[in-house]
Design a protein around this motif. Structure first.
Motif: not given
Length: 114
Positions: A107-112, A84-89, A65-82
Motif C-alpha cells: 500500500l503506497v502513499t506519496a505526495h506531489r 516528483g513525489f515526496t512523503g513516500i510511505d 498476455t498483458m504486461r504487469r509491473w511487480v516491483l520491489q518497494d525500494r524500486v517504487w520509492v526511487k520511481l516516485l522520487d524521480e
C-alpha cells in the motif's frame, strides 16, 4: 487525490504513468495505490523496472498476455522520487488467505511536491 487498486499502476509503464500522475495532481496532492508485493506464483518482485508478461484471456476467452509491473518497494520509492513525489510511505500488508495465487500487498502513499 489519485488512487489505484490493483489497476493502472500495475499495468502501465511507471516511467510514463508516475510523471503523468504528478502532473495531474495539485501541489500537495496525494497518490495512493495498492500493488502486488510479489508475483501470485510466489516469485519475488523485480529489483529493477522490468515488466513481466502475464497470461490472460480476452473478454471473448482468447488467450493473450498483458504486461504487469511487480516491483520491489525500494524500486517504487526511487520511481516516485524521480517523478516528483515526496512523503513516500509503503506498508506491506500480508495476505489474509493461504494457498495458491495469494500474495501480500504493498500500500503506497506519496505526495506531489509543490
Amino acid at each position: 487525490m489519485l488512487y489505484s487498486v490493483f489497476g493502472a499502476v500495475d499495468f502501465t509503464d511507471p516511467h510514463s504513468l508516475l510523471p503523468a500522475a504528478a502532473a495531474a495532481l495539485r501541489p500537495g496532492g496525494r497518490l495512493v495505490f495498492s500493488t502486488l508485493a510479489h508475483y501470485l506464483s510466489g516469485r519475488p518482485a523485480q529489483p529493477d523496472v522490468v515488466a513481466a508478461d502475464i497470461p490472460a484471456r480476452t473478454s471473448e476467452g482468447k488467450e493473450t498476455t498483458m504486461r504487469r509491473w511487480v516491483l520491489q518497494d525500494r524500486v517504487w520509492v526511487k520511481l516516485l522520487d524521480e517523478a516528483g513525489f515526496t512523503g513516500i510511505d509503503i506498508d506491506l500488508l500480508p495476505s489474509r488467505a493461504a494457498g495458491p495465487r495469494c500474495a501480500a500487498t504493498l500500500l503506497v502513499t506519496a505526495h506531489r511536491t509543490s
